[in-house]
Design a protein around this motif. Structure first.
Motif, PDB file in Angstrom:
ATOM      1  N   ILE A 149       0.866  -1.175   0.000  1.00 17.46           N
ATOM      2  CA  ILE A 149       0.000   0.000   0.000  1.00 17.46           C
ATOM      3  C   ILE A 149       0.905   1.228   0.000  1.00 17.46           C
ATOM      4  N   SER A 161      -3.905   0.190  -3.365  1.00 18.26           N
ATOM      5  CA  SER A 161      -4.589   1.108  -2.454  1.00 18.26           C
ATOM      6  C   SER A 161      -3.643   2.209  -1.978  1.00 18.26           C
ATOM      7  N   LYS A 162      -4.219   3.384  -1.730  1.00 19.05           N
ATOM      8  CA  LYS A 162      -3.424   4.551  -1.332  1.00 19.05           C
ATOM      9  C   LYS A 162      -4.124   5.303  -0.200  1.00 19.05           C
ATOM     10  N   HIS A 309      -5.597  -1.490   6.570  1.00 23.98           N
ATOM     11  CA  HIS A 309      -6.069  -1.941   5.261  1.00 23.98           C
ATOM     12  C   HIS A 309      -5.143  -3.019   4.690  1.00 23.98           C
ATOM     13  N   GLN A 313      -6.179  -6.896   3.885  1.00 24.80           N
ATOM     14  CA  GLN A 313      -5.908  -7.582   2.616  1.00 24.80           C
ATOM     15  C   GLN A 313      -5.192  -8.912   2.868  1.00 24.80           C
ATOM     16  N   GLU A 321      -8.833  -5.184  -4.564  1.00 23.53           N
ATOM     17  CA  GLU A 321      -9.134  -4.065  -5.457  1.00 23.53           C
ATOM     18  C   GLU A 321      -8.630  -2.761  -4.846  1.00 23.53           C
ATOM     19  N   PRO A 322      -7.963  -1.914  -5.642  1.00 25.62           N
ATOM     20  CA  PRO A 322      -7.409  -0.671  -5.103  1.00 25.62           C
ATOM     21  C   PRO A 322      -8.478   0.231  -4.514  1.00 25.62           C
ATOM     22  N   GLN A 323      -8.192   0.760  -3.334  1.00 24.38           N
ATOM     23  CA  GLN A 323      -9.078   1.723  -2.696  1.00 24.38           C
ATOM     24  C   GLN A 323      -8.291   2.995  -2.397  1.00 24.38           C
ATOM     25  N   SER A 324      -8.984   4.110  -2.385  1.00 20.02           N
ATOM     26  CA  SER A 324      -8.348   5.389  -2.077  1.00 20.02           C
ATOM     27  C   SER A 324      -8.953   5.949  -0.792  1.00 20.02           C
TER      28      SER A 324
END
Length: 343
Positions: A149, A161-162, A309, A313, A321-324
């Motif tokens: 991340i 994710s960021k 986060h 994962q 799936e990438p989350q912001s």
């Protein structure tokens, strides 16, 4: 597909519109999945010539219970707050952390990454150095399906994710404040233009100026590499200009402090001659003279969210799936921006 390319679970997941964790469970013949779902995933994996990475799987089964962390510098109050949030969260969930600093060096960042991966950490949390302009090392990490991340200093080029703060809005708040103090020629002192935070904070700066109808000729952007030497040099160059600014918004507090020292050395009164504001709310900003107007960002909370986060994962509680995650900022008004009456 390129010759020699090794298909990843992420590519299979994208083709089928499912999560990576679902693909992983299917390839491990998990009884939790419907037989039709497993059949569909296995058939796709076979058609794509997927080769199951037994080494990676064995490393994941025998977890090290260690997370790797890479930050640009350890002496920064903001990054030390990030680390505290990461460490406290990891400890509560049964993990330790291994910390590396890139010292703002791209080459050191790559070496740190190699060291942490060789140490078989379960996942990584990464904040980029100011020198990082290419991302092949991160793309390789992504292709190898090693969980990671990014936080604060991020790139949008890698689909992971960021966790960031609302940099644009924070910059808007502080520039809007300077405008309400009567300033009309506000300069933006930026870090390297490739940095995500440089771009986002410039967006907020420009938005505030546009809202006040400031003409283009009064938009002034100065770029520095964020070293003390160049911060001073850029400030001195600005002072030589005939139509110099009446206020400066510096991208980060350490840059603002360097600007403040240089202005005072040159006999410039703050805020009477030039108002000044930063972004970060480092402890130093409250004790310099005059005290520095700035934007407070939740460093500890950022570390907590990033670590939680990543661990979710790893535990397959959430999908890959990438989350912001975008955290709010707060304007901190101090003496460096208290200009004369607004015009």
């Amino acid at each position: 597909m390129k010759k020699g390319h090794q298909v990843t679970m992420k590519e299979i997941a994208k083709k089928l519109g499912v999560s990576v964790s679902t693909v992983s469970r299917a390839l491990k013949d998990s009884p939790e999945l419907h037989p039709d779902t497993k059949k569909r995933i296995v058939e796709m994996a076979t058609s794509m010539n997927y080769q199951y990475n037994l080494l990676a799987q064995s490393l994941r089964i025998s977890k090290s219970k260690v997370l790797g962390v890479i930050v640009p510098e350890l002496t920064s109050h903001f990054f030390s707050s990030n680390i505290s949030g990461i460490q406290d969260t990891a400890y509560k969930r049964g993990y330790n952390i291994m910390i590396c600093q890139s010292n703002e060096s791209f080459e050191q960042e790559k070496a740190n990454l190699k060291t942490l991966v060789s140490s078989q950490v379960d996942g990584l949390l990464i904040s980029l150095s100011r020198e990082t302009k290419s991302y092949e090392h991160l793309q390789e990490l992504y292709n190898r399906e090693i969980p990671f991340i990014m936080f604060d200093r991020v790139t949008e080029e890698i689909p992971v994710s960021k966790v960031t703060v609302d940099d644009a809005h924070g910059a808007y708040l502080v520039v809007n404040h300077l405008l309400k103090q009567g300033c009309r020629k506000i300069a933006y002192f930026s870090g390297p233009t490739d940095l995500y935070i440089s771009k986002k904070r410039k967006e907020g700066y420009l938005e505030a100026l546009a809202e006040f109808g400031i003409p283009e000729k009064d938009i002034k952007v100065y770029v520095t590499d964020l070293t003390t030497e160049m911060n001073r040099e850029v400030t001195l160059d600005m002072l030589k200009e005939e139509d110099r600014p009446d206020a400066i918004f510096a991208m980060i507090d350490p840059l603002a402090v360097d600007v403040m020292i240089t202005l005072k050395e040159q006999g410039i009164k703050i805020p009477e001659d030039i108002a000044l504001a930063g972004f970060t709310n480092n402890p130093t900003s409250a004790v310099v003279e005059p005290s520095l107007t700035t934007v407070s960002q939740p460093g500890y909370e950022m570390g907590q969210i990033a670590a939680n986060h990543l661990l979710d994962q790893l535990d397959e509680v959430v999908s890959d799936e990438p989350q912001s995650f975008v955290l709010l900022t707060t304007l901190v008004e101090r003496n460096s921006s208290k200009k004369i009456k607004a015009s």
